[in-house]
Scaffold this active site. Structure first.
Site, PDB file in Angstrom:
ATOM      1  N   LYS A  14       0.637  -1.280   0.075  1.00  0.00           N
ATOM      2  CA  LYS A  14       0.156   0.095  -0.045  1.00  0.00           C
ATOM      3  C   LYS A  14       1.011   1.305   0.108  1.00  0.00           C
ATOM      4  CE  LYS A  14      -2.254  -1.280   3.765  1.00  0.00           C
ATOM      5  NZ  LYS A  14      -2.064  -2.613   4.010  1.00  0.00           N
ATOM      6  N   ARG A  90     -10.309   0.478   7.807  1.00  0.00           N
ATOM      7  CA  ARG A  90      -9.939  -0.945   8.297  1.00  0.00           C
ATOM      8  C   ARG A  90     -11.030  -1.746   8.887  1.00  0.00           C
ATOM      9  NH1 ARG A  90      -3.823  -0.404   8.241  1.00  0.00           N
ATOM     10  NH2 ARG A  90      -3.117  -2.402   8.063  1.00  0.00           N
ATOM     11  N   ARG A 129      10.576  -6.410   4.719  1.00  0.00           N
ATOM     12  CA  ARG A 129      10.323  -4.945   5.348  1.00  0.00           C
ATOM     13  C   ARG A 129      10.902  -5.026   6.895  1.00  0.00           C
ATOM     14  NH1 ARG A 129       4.138  -3.025   4.924  1.00  0.00           N
ATOM     15  NH2 ARG A 129       4.029  -4.410   6.697  1.00  0.00           N
ATOM     16  N   ARG A 135      10.888  -2.575  11.554  1.00  0.00           N
ATOM     17  CA  ARG A 135       9.265  -2.583  12.310  1.00  0.00           C
ATOM     18  C   ARG A 135       9.229  -4.145  13.304  1.00  0.00           C
ATOM     19  NH1 ARG A 135       4.576  -0.896   8.229  1.00  0.00           N
ATOM     20  NH2 ARG A 135       3.676  -2.389   9.388  1.00  0.00           N
ATOM     21  N   ARG A 147      -2.518 -10.218  12.586  1.00  0.00           N
ATOM     22  CA  ARG A 147      -2.850  -9.293  11.323  1.00  0.00           C
ATOM     23  C   ARG A 147      -3.593  -9.858  10.259  1.00  0.00           C
ATOM     24  NH1 ARG A 147       2.954  -7.263  11.081  1.00  0.00           N
ATOM     25  NH2 ARG A 147       2.729  -5.759   9.342  1.00  0.00           N
TER      26      ARG A 147
END
Ligand code: ADP
Length: 198
Positions: A14, A90, A129, A135, A147
């Site tokens: 995204k 969301r 990532r 993260r 998630r």
């Protein structure tokens, strides 16, 4: 105004797609994930309230998320061509609240772009990532699973909400090298004037 919501599971890209759309259409980019991470780094009261939810892969409660969105819309509304919402809404509650908020400004959501990526590719991207951006929610296996579960149970119902409004557009991407969003001309719900993307 051209208001777009970019939708997709964790790791769908995204953020990457947002950068392209933002520069092509001159939109104000509102990424709830980026904003929450900024609050956490700055140690604000929102940051303190949300950090555990994010580390565990839970959704931040709607009240906090909506307050932050409201602030962003009112701060930028006057001088922008439209908004690009990234990772928001969301939940169906968030989707309904967004409609109400935009209506207050005499505007509405133009269209939703959903990034559909195979689960194995998502896992690869998240792991990568996690290393590149440090993260913690991308490095923890149980946070990643949570998630995905919440995406299925809380976020996917948003799809029929927008299908009913004829604003939903699926963009399938097989792999990282798959082509990216180029133009919005054929998208459902897209009726607005815009500059031609490069
Ligand atoms: P990803 O693409 O991996 O889901 P994001 O940066 O969009 O990453 O989101 C990171 C985290 O921020 C989410 O797992 C969730 O905890 C929180 N978050 C982001 N957007 C929302 C939202 N609209 N509602 C609730 N929580 C959110």
């Amino acid at each position: 105004m051209l208001n777009i919501a970019l939708f997709g599971p964790p790791g769908a890209g995204k953020g990457t797609q947002s950068k392209k759309l933002r520069s092509s259409y001159g939109l104000v980019h509102i990424s709830t994930g980026d904003l929450f991470r900024k609050h956490i780094i700055e140690g604000t009261s929102i940051g303190i309230q949300v950090q555990e939810y994010i580390a565990e892969g839970m959704l931040v409660p709607d009240e906090i998320t909506l307050l932050m969105i409201e602030e962003q819309i009112s701060a930028h509304y006057e001088d922008c061509k439209g908004f690009l919402f990234d990772g928001f809404p969301r939940t169906v509650t968030q989707a309904k609240a967004l409609d109400e908020k935009l209506e207050k400004y005499g505007s509405s959501l133009s269209l939703v772009l959903s990034l559909d990526v195979p689960r194995e590719e998502l896992r690869k991207r998240i792991k990568k990532r996690g290393l590149e951006e440090n993260r913690i929610d991308d490095q923890d296996e149980s946070s990643i699973l949570t998630r995905f579960d919440l995406y299925n149970s809380e976020t996917l119902p948003v799809k029929s909400y927008y299908e009913n409004q004829n604003k939903w557009n699926n963009l399938y991407q097989k792999s990282t090298s798959s082509s990216t969003i180029s133009g919005l001309g054929k998208c459902r719900g897209h009726k607005h004037e815009h500059r031609t993307p490069k």
